[in-house]
Design an enzyme around this catalytic site. Structure first.
Site, PDB file in Angstrom:
ATOM      1  N   HIS A  45     -32.621 -34.317   4.747  1.00 40.13           N
ATOM      2  CA  HIS A  45     -31.478 -34.786   3.874  1.00 40.13           C
ATOM      3  C   HIS A  45     -31.323 -36.125   3.894  1.00 40.13           C
ATOM      4  CE1 HIS A  45     -31.313 -30.314   3.384  1.00 40.13           C
ATOM      5  NE2 HIS A  45     -30.746 -30.157   4.613  1.00 40.13           N
TER       6      HIS A  45
ATOM      7  N   ARG B 252     -24.976 -32.432  15.970  1.00 40.44           N
ATOM      8  CA  ARG B 252     -23.870 -31.587  16.410  1.00 40.44           C
ATOM      9  C   ARG B 252     -24.087 -30.439  17.238  1.00 40.44           C
ATOM     10  NH1 ARG B 252     -24.645 -30.348  10.916  1.00 40.44           N
ATOM     11  NH2 ARG B 252     -24.856 -28.040  10.705  1.00 40.44           N
TER      12      ARG B 252
ATOM     13  N   ASP C 235     -36.091 -25.627   1.424  1.00 41.09           N
ATOM     14  CA  ASP C 235     -34.738 -25.369   2.230  1.00 41.09           C
ATOM     15  C   ASP C 235     -34.301 -24.052   2.301  1.00 41.09           C
ATOM     16  OD1 ASP C 235     -32.640 -25.729   3.981  1.00 41.09           O
ATOM     17  OD2 ASP C 235     -31.895 -27.517   2.697  1.00 41.09           O
TER      18      ASP C 235
ATOM     19  N   GLU D  98     -26.314 -34.913   6.398  1.00 44.79           N
ATOM     20  CA  GLU D  98     -26.132 -34.032   5.199  1.00 44.79           C
ATOM     21  C   GLU D  98     -24.856 -34.049   4.531  1.00 44.79           C
ATOM     22  OE1 GLU D  98     -27.343 -29.562   3.564  1.00 44.79           O
ATOM     23  OE2 GLU D  98     -27.450 -30.083   5.814  1.00 44.79           O
TER      24      GLU D  98
ATOM     25  N   HIS E 265     -39.805 -28.616   4.402  1.00 38.45           N
ATOM     26  CA  HIS E 265     -38.516 -28.032   4.944  1.00 38.45           C
ATOM     27  C   HIS E 265     -38.165 -26.830   4.518  1.00 38.45           C
ATOM     28  CE1 HIS E 265     -34.694 -28.262   7.480  1.00 38.45           C
ATOM     29  NE2 HIS E 265     -34.119 -27.847   6.508  1.00 38.45           N
TER      30      HIS E 265
END
Length: 465
Positions: A278, A215, A329, A244, A64
């Site tokens: 996550h 979302r 990340d 997350e 990631h």
């Protein structure tokens, strides 16, 4: 393409193979950068074979990455007027992202990828959502920024699984996107056009797709993107940010009556090609569901700590046979060993006990974490699985550890991996081979000068914008 030298054979005094540690190992690499042959038990290297300068282990996949965020490291460490959290960090990121152009994106990504190689990563899944110009207009080539990521990976010599991201709305229930999100927005058709352009590009990169989060994508858009990807490649990787933040969980419950992971499990979509990034805030039933699905948990402990996300229930997940990998990340820290160290240390702090992620009494915690993260990371990137050690048919990705580092000196085999993961040995990585090319020599990327020059120019432009 990096000027890194291609190897055809490498002799290892000691190497971690799929079946365990072995001595006198000769690895043969083909022109496609794969391990084409392997012999063990040799007394000496054959004539003309390169000789590894230390013990050899499989390279770590980085599952990631948001490469552009490498340029904003250190810019979010000032306390705000309200309580700081992921959500306040996100607003700073939105302001920063408006200044990035394709040239600076490519230079910043190349720097991030070179650093990954120097710190033990040999391949990366790029979760790429910076698609359009600063006003939110698509470039003339809708895949412009994705192609810059491909070029950056080529320049650094890292293996790339590119994941163009579908981001279509500002929040659950179709909320409109904000100004800071306009560079990210696509519909499924345009996103799939980017995926197809990347699949057609030269370089042999793996391509999948990412859904930014529940979302940011409606159920209909998710289904359309997944169906389109399946038509191109049914085995392509699919990644998603999930659970997350507790605020995300609460908003998902208000929207759907289900928790984020619970919502995904209800759809029956999850499987071994999926990576749940996550998955920090999950119930025991959700943990069991992820493990049973075969999906990989994509853990990013340094970023999760930096953002104050929380702790993934790793011990319960591994006890259920769950698979995981690690990623850098936000690039706040780029170091494969440190992700594993913080993963275990977080569990220790929560439980007030030690060696919690070792599989059984007497097992090496560092070696177990390393092998599991290599295997899970390879699965998440869509690579031939290293099964925790080197074997024929894998991509020729490996790390030569430095036996002269004081914290590794005198350590062998699993104890060597314990020291690598837990002792913070800053000079632990001596050489790195990625795709059969020697990309790091004596701890430094072979094209470090050129890549750092491009990085400095990019940062100067970003600071002046």
């Amino acid at each position: 393409m990096t000027a890194a030298r291609r190897l055809d054979r490498l002799f290892c005094e000691r190497a971690l193979l799929a079946g365990g540690w072995a001595s006198g190992v000769l690895l043969r690499f083909d022109a496609q950068g794969m391990i084409a042959g392997l012999e063990a038990g040799l007394d000496a290297p054959p004539a003309g074979a390169e000789r590894a300068a230390g013990p050899v282990v499989p390279g770590m996949p980085n599952l990631h990455s948001h490469a552009f965020q490498r340029a904003m490291v250190g810019l979010t460490e000032r306390s705000g007027p309200a309580e700081d959290s992921f959500w306040t960090w996100r607003e700073v990121m939105y302001g920063f992202v408006g200044r990035i152009d394709p040239d600076s994106l490519q230079a910043v990504a190349a720097m991030a990828y070179a650093e990954m190689l120097e710190r033990g990563y040999t391949s990366v899944a790029e979760f790429h959502y910076l698609h359009h110009d600063a006003a939110g207009r698509p470039y003339a080539d809708v895949a412009e920024t994705s192609k810059r990521i491909l070029a950056a990976a080529d320049a650094a010599g890292i293996g790339l699984t590119h994941l163009p991201v579908l981001y279509a709305q500002g929040g659950f229930g179709g909320q409109p996107a904000g100004e800071g999100q306009r560079r990210f927005l696509n519909d499924p058709d345009r996103l799939l056009a980017i995926v197809e352009a990347c699949r057609a590009a030269p370089g042999g990169h793996r391509t999948g797709l990412a859904l930014h989060s529940l979302r940011a994508v409606s159920p209909d858009a998710m289904a359309a993107a997944l169906n389109g990807l399946s038509a191109l490649d049914p085995a392509a990787p699919v990644h998603i940010h999930i659970a997350e933040q507790t605020a995300e969980v609460d908003a998902c419950l208000a929207w759907s009556g289900r928790r984020p992971v619970e919502w995904l499990l209800d759809r029956g979509w999850l499987g071994p090609s999926w990576c749940l990034v996550h998955a920090t805030h999950v119930t025991p039933d959700e943990v069991a569901g992820i493990a049973a699905s075969g999906a990989v948990a994509g853990l990013c402990p340094t970023t999760e700590a930096d953002l104050g996300d929380g702790l993934f229930p790793a011990r319960d997940f591994l006890a259920r046979g769950g698979r995981f990998g690690v990623g850098s990340d936000s690039q706040v820290i780029i170091d494969a060993a440190e992700e594993l160290r913080l993963l275990e240390f977080g569990q220790r702090l929560a439980a007030r006990r030690r060696n919690l992620l070792a599989p059984e009494a007497g097992a090496s915690t560092g070696a177990a974490l390393y092998r599991a993260a290599v295997a899970g990371g390879a699965q998440a990137l869509g690579l031939p699985e290293p099964a925790g050690g080197l074997a024929t048919g894998q991509r020729a990705d490996l790390v030569v550890l430095n036996p002269d580092d004081p914290r590794l000196y005198g350590r062998n085999d699993d104890m060597l991996l314990d020291s690598y993961v837990f002792a913070g040995a800053r000079d632990a990585v001596r050489d790195v081979v990625a795709g059969g090319r020697l990309v790091v020599r004596d701890g430094r990327h072979v094209d470090a000068d050129a890549i750092r020059k491009g990085w400095r120019h990019a940062v100067d432009r970003l600071n002046a914008a």
